[in-house]
Design an enzyme around this catalytic site. Structure first.
Site: not given
Length: 784
Positions: A280-282
C-alpha cells in the site's frame, strides 16, 4: 532436524508452503504489516521491550530505518542486525523482516548520495546512466540491510501544477518506460539475491489528477489508460521483472486504486503475469474509509484492500492489524485471501535470501556511502541533465577571466534548494513538521528526531562559479529575495552589484519538499506556474541595469517564463541538480561542459494552456478553426525533447530498410547519419518519432519510439540505427484488442518533437492482426 523452510536446497515454492502450514493467524497477519523504525527505538537505540510488544508474532516490513531516523550508516546496520536478531531468536518461526526505504533521487538516508531529482535525470535521455545511478542506490541500501526501494515513479504527468512532477520521468510513455526499466534493472539485477526489490508506483494515472491536485481523481478513458499510463508499468513487469507495485492514492472512474480488483488482479496479475507483492502507499488503506468514503469502518477498508490484492499495509500496523484479525475470526473474509498475500510476502523474502543472510557487515557500510566515485556519478548525471533553453548571440559560455561576475538570487547559494523532495533532509523536515504542528495522518511519530547533520556536502552555484572563475575575477553575491515571500528588501543590493559586474547570473526557482514554505514536491501543488514570490521582479530589476543577464533555473516543475524567454539572452534549466549540481552548472556557464540535455516535459507559456503535450491527437493541440487562443498560441514555450548546445549537428541519409513490411518481417531498421558540424565536442539526443493515420481509431500526431544520446567530437560523424519492431506500432482498436493494422507509417527523426530534421515513411501490408506487445527499440551506433 531443521524444518524444510530453513533448508536452502529446497525450492522457494516448497519452502513457502511448508512455512505457511506452520503459521498461526497472528503470525500470518503480522507478515502483512509494518512498523516505523522509531516505534521500536528509544533515543535512537533498539528497544527490546518495544519490539516484544509490537513484533512478538513477527513483522512483514520495517519502515524507513535510515530515512526516518538520525542514524548514521554504521548505526543503521547495528539496528538492522538487532531487529533481525530479535525476530530470529525471539519469535516462534524466526521470519526476518523486509526493510524498505525511499530512493527517488538516491537512497533517502543520512550520508547517502543525493543525485539530481528524477525530472533532471530524465533530461539526460540516457537510460544507461540511470541504471548506474540505481546500482549505487542498491549498493548503499544493501550495505545497511534495506532490501526494498519504494521507487521508481512510473507516473506520466502532463500537468506541472502537480507538485510531484519533479519525481517523474516526464510526459512521454516511451521515455518514462525506458528510464524506468533501466532504473529497475539497476536495483534488482538479474537475481534478487544480489539486488533489492524495486517498487513501481503509483499504479496508475496518479500524475494525471484533476486540477493537478494531489490525490484528486484522474479522468482517463480506457484506451488512453492502457496505451499511455499503464504502458510503463506493463513494460516494467514484462521486461524488467518488477517485483513490487504500489497503487496510487487516487480514484479512477469512481474506484480508488487500492480497492480496484480490475487493476490489481485482472490486469496486473492475470493479464501481465505479475508475481511480486503489492504494497500500500502510506496510509492509503485508511483512506478508503477516511478519504474516499467507500466503506463505513476500518474492517471494511481492510477487506476491500486485501480482496483487491494489496498484500502489505505501509507504513505502520493499523487496518491490517486488529480489524483484519477480527474479519478472519468472524469469517467475514475468506482465509484464502490472507494465505495468498502471506505466500507472496514469504516468496519475496526467500528470493532475497533473507533467511540465509539476515545480517549485515557493520564495517562495510561506511565504505560505500557517498564515495568519490559515487559523487562523480552524481556530478556526471547533473552535467547531462542540464538543458540550455536559450543562448542569444552566444552569450554563453563565459570567459573565466571576466573582470567581475554578479551572482544573484535565492537559489544561488542555498544547499537546501539544490535537492528534490525525497532527499533525506526534506523528509526529516516533514516528520518534524507533523510532530510539531499537525499529525494529519494520525501515525506514530518519532520522539527524538532532529534536523541535525542532515546534509552531505553540497556544492551551490555560487561555490561552483567561484571555483571556476579566474583568481583575478571578482565574484559578487546578493540573495535578492527569498523563493516564496514578497519582500523586496534585498533588491537594492542585487541591483548595485549587477551594475558593477560584466555579467549577472541570476539563480531562481523552487524550494522543494513536503512542508509549508516549499513550492514544489508532494502536496505542494500550484495554481499558476510563474516563478514563486517576487523572483521574476528581481530578474526584471537586474535586467534593467543593462548588464547582460543569465538566468539559471533550479526548480522542480516547468515554469511559465514567457517574459524571461523574450528578454533574457541566456537561460539554463538545471532542475534540482543534487549534491554536485553547483559544479555542473558552473561547467556549463564557463564551457567546461557542453550542455546536451533535452526536456522530458513541455514547458507551457501559461498555466491556462494545460495540458500541453506533444503527442496529442489530430483534433487536439489547437482550437478549430482559428487555431490559437484569444490571448496566445496553443504551442508550448519550449517543446518536449528540446535543448540547445554550444555546437551544431547535421542530420543526413535517413534510410529505411524496408519500404513495405508485414508482421512476418517483424522489424524495420531506420538509420540516420549525425555529424557535429561545429567547433566543440558535444552531445546530441537523436529522437525517432512515428505517426500512423487512416486506421480504425485516431492516433497521436507524433509518438516517440526510440532515442539515443551520442557524443561527437568536432567534425565527427556517426550512424544511429533504430531497430523498430512492428509490434511496437500496435494499439487498442474499437474492440479494445491490441492490434497492428495495415497502412502508412510516417517516420520522423529530429532533435526535438518540433525540430524534425528528416522525414520518410514505410507501409505495413497484410491484414489486421492481434499481436503481443513489444516495448523497447534496440539502438546501435556505428562510426563513419
Amino acid at each position: 532436524m531443521k524444518p524444510l523452510y530453513l533448508d536452502s536446497t529446497q525450492s522457494v515454492e516448497k519452502r513457502v508452503e511448508d512455512l505457511l502450514q506452520q503459521m498461526t493467524i497472528e503470525e500470518k497477519v503480522a507478515q502483512l504489516n509494518s512498523i516505523w523504525v522509531y516505534e521500536i527505538l528509544d533515543d535512537m537505540k533498539f528497544s527490546f521491550d518495544k519490539a516484544k510488544r509490537l513484533m512478538s508474532y513477527g513483522i512483514g516490513q520495517i519502515t524507513r530505518l535510515g530515512g526516518a531516523s538520525n542514524l548514521s550508516p554504521r548505526e543503521t546496520v547495528r539496528i538492522a542486525n538487532q531487529i533481525q536478531k530479535f525476530l530470529i531468536e525471539n519469535t516462534r518461526l524466526g521470519i526476518p523482516a523486509l526493510i524498505h526505504e525511499e530512493s527517488c533521487s538516491g537512497y533517502t538516508a543520512k550520508g547517502a548520495t543525493i543525485f539530481p531529482q528524477t525530472i533532471g535525470v530524465a533530461s539526460t535521455w540516457n537510460n544507461e546512466i540511470v541504471e548506474k545511478m540505481a546500482s549505487v542506490i542498491r549498493e548503499q541500501m544493501k550495505a545497511v540491510g534495506a532490501r526494498q526501494a519504494l521507487a521508481p515513479l512510473l507516473d506520466i504527468t502532463r500537468d506541472p501544477r502537480w507538485g510531484r512532477t519533479e519525481e517523474t520521468f516526464g510526459e512521454d510513455p516511451y521515455l518514462v518506460m525506458r528510464m524506468g526499466v533501466s532504473y529497475i534493472r539497476g536495483l534488482q539485477t538479474e537475481s534478487l539475491r544480489e539486488g533489492i526489490v524495486a517498487t513501481g508506483k503509483h499504479f496508475v494515472g496518479y500524475g494525471n489528477s484533476e486540477g493537478g491536485m494531489n490525490w484528486a481523481p484522474a479522468h482517463i478513458p480506457e484506451r488512453e489508460l492502457r496505451e499511455v499510463f499503464l504502458y510503463p508499468f506493463e513494460a516494467a513487469v514484462k521486461e524488467a521483472k518488477l517485483s513490487s507495485i504500489m497503487p496510487g492514492y487516487h480514484e479512477l472512474d469512481g474506484v480508488p486504486c487500492h480497492k480496484s480488483k480490475k487493476l490489481l488482479n485482472d490486469i496486473l496479475r492475470k493479464d501481465w503475469g505479475f508475481e511480486g507483492i503489492v504494497v500500500s502507499d502510506y496510509f492509503a488503506i485508511s483512506q478508503l474509509y477516511e478519504y474516499h468514503h467507500v466503506t463505513s469502518d476500518k474492517k471494511g477498508a481492510a477487506k476491500l484492500a486485501l480482496e483487491a490484492g494489496v498484500d502489505v499495509e505501509l507504513p505502520s500496523t493499523d487496518y491490517y492489524g486488529l480489524p483484519l484479525r477480527e474479519l478472519i475470526e468472524s469469517g467475514e473474509i475468506d482465509i484464502d485471501f490472507v494465505n495468498e498475500a502471506v505466500k507472496r510476502v514469504l516468496k519475496i523474502k526467500f528470493e532475497l535470501g533473507l533467511f540465509e543472510n539476515p545480517y549485515i557487515n557493520e564495517e562495510k557500510a561506511v565504505e560505500i556511502f557517498d564515495t568519490n566515485e559515487q559523487r562523480e556519478l552524481a556530478y556526471k548525471i547533473a552535467q547531462e541533465s542540464i538543458v540550455l533553453l536559450k543562448n542569444e548571440n552566444n552569450l554563453l559560455p563565459l570567459k573565466k577571466d571576466l573582470k567581475s561576475i554578479a551572482v544573484i538570487g535565492p537559489n544561488a547559494d542555498s544547499i537546501r534548494n539544490m535537492i528534490g523532495d525525497y532527499a533525506y533532509p526534506c523528509h526529516i523536515e516533514s516528520l518534524l513538521e507533523m510532530r510539531e504542528t499537525d499529525n494529519v495522518f494520525n501515525t506514530p511519530l518519532p520522539e527524538s528526531l532532529e534536523a541535525k547533520d542532515i546534509y552531505v556536502p553540497i556544492v551551490t552555484v555560487l561555490q561552483g562559479i567561484k571555483a571556476k572563475a579566474s583568481s583575478n575575477t571578482e565574484v559578487l553575491y546578493a540573495k535578492g529575495c527569498d523563493v516564496l515571500n514578497n519582500s523586496k528588501d534585498g533588491f537594492k543590493e542585487a541591483v548595485e552589484i549587477a551594475k558593477q559586474a560584466d555579467v549577472a547570473v541570476v539563480v531562481v526557482g523552487d524550494k522543494s519538499g513536503l512542508t509549508d514554505g516549499c513550492t514544489s514536491g508532494e502536496s505542494r501543488d500550484r495554481a499558476d506556474l510563474n516563478l514563486p514570490g517576487v523572483q521574476e521582479e528581481l530578474i526584471k530589476a537586474v535586467y534593467e541595469t543593462g548588464t547582460p543577464v543569465i538566468v539559471v533555473l533550479i526548480n522542480g516543475r516547468p515554469m511559465s517564463i514567457s517574459w524571461i524567454a523574450e528578454k533574457i539572452p541566456a537561460i539554463i534549466e538545471a532542475w534540482l541538480p543534487g549534491e554536485e549540481g553547483g559544479r555542473a552548472v558552473a561547467d556549463v556557464i564557463f564551457g567546461d561542459y557542453n550542455p546536451g540535455g533535452k526536456l522530458p516535459i513541455s514547458i507551457p507559456q501559461s498555466v491556462g494552456q494545460l495540458p500541453v503535450y506533444y503527442y496529442h491527437k489530430p483534433s487536439g493541440g489547437r482550437s478549430h478553426w482559428k487555431g490559437d487562443y484569444v490571448e496566445l498560441s496553443t504551442k508550448p514555450l519550449y517543446p518536449f525533447g528540446y535543448g540547445l548546445s554550444y555546437t551544431e549537428f547535421s542530420y543526413t541519409n535517413l534510410n529505411i530498410s524496408n519500404r513495405k513490411v508485414s508482421l512476418r518481417d517483424r522489424m524495420v531498421e531506420i538509420s540516420v547519419d549525425i555529424k557535429n558540424t561545429g567547433t566543440l565536442k558535444g552531445d546530441e539526443v537523436v529522437q525517432l518519432y512515428i505517426h500512423q493515420e487512416a486506421l480504425s481509431v485516431t492516433r497521436p500526431v507524433k509518438e516517440l519510439k526510440g532515442f539515443k544520446r551520442i557524443t561527437l567530437d568536432a567534425g565527427e560523424e556517426k550512424t544511429v540505427i533504430f531497430k523498430l519492431s512492428i509490434e511496437q506500432l500496435g494499439f487498442y482498436d474499437e474492440n479494445m484488442e491490441y492490434v497492428v493494422e495495415p497502412g502508412r507509417v510516417d517516420v520522423m527523426i529530429g532533435s526535438s518533437s518540433e525540430d524534425i530534421r528528416l522525414r520518410d515513411y514505410f507501409e505495413i501490408v497484410g491484414e489486421k492482426e492481434k499481436v503481443a506487445k513489444k516495448f523497447i527499440t534496440e539502438v546501435r551506433v556505428e562510426n563513419k
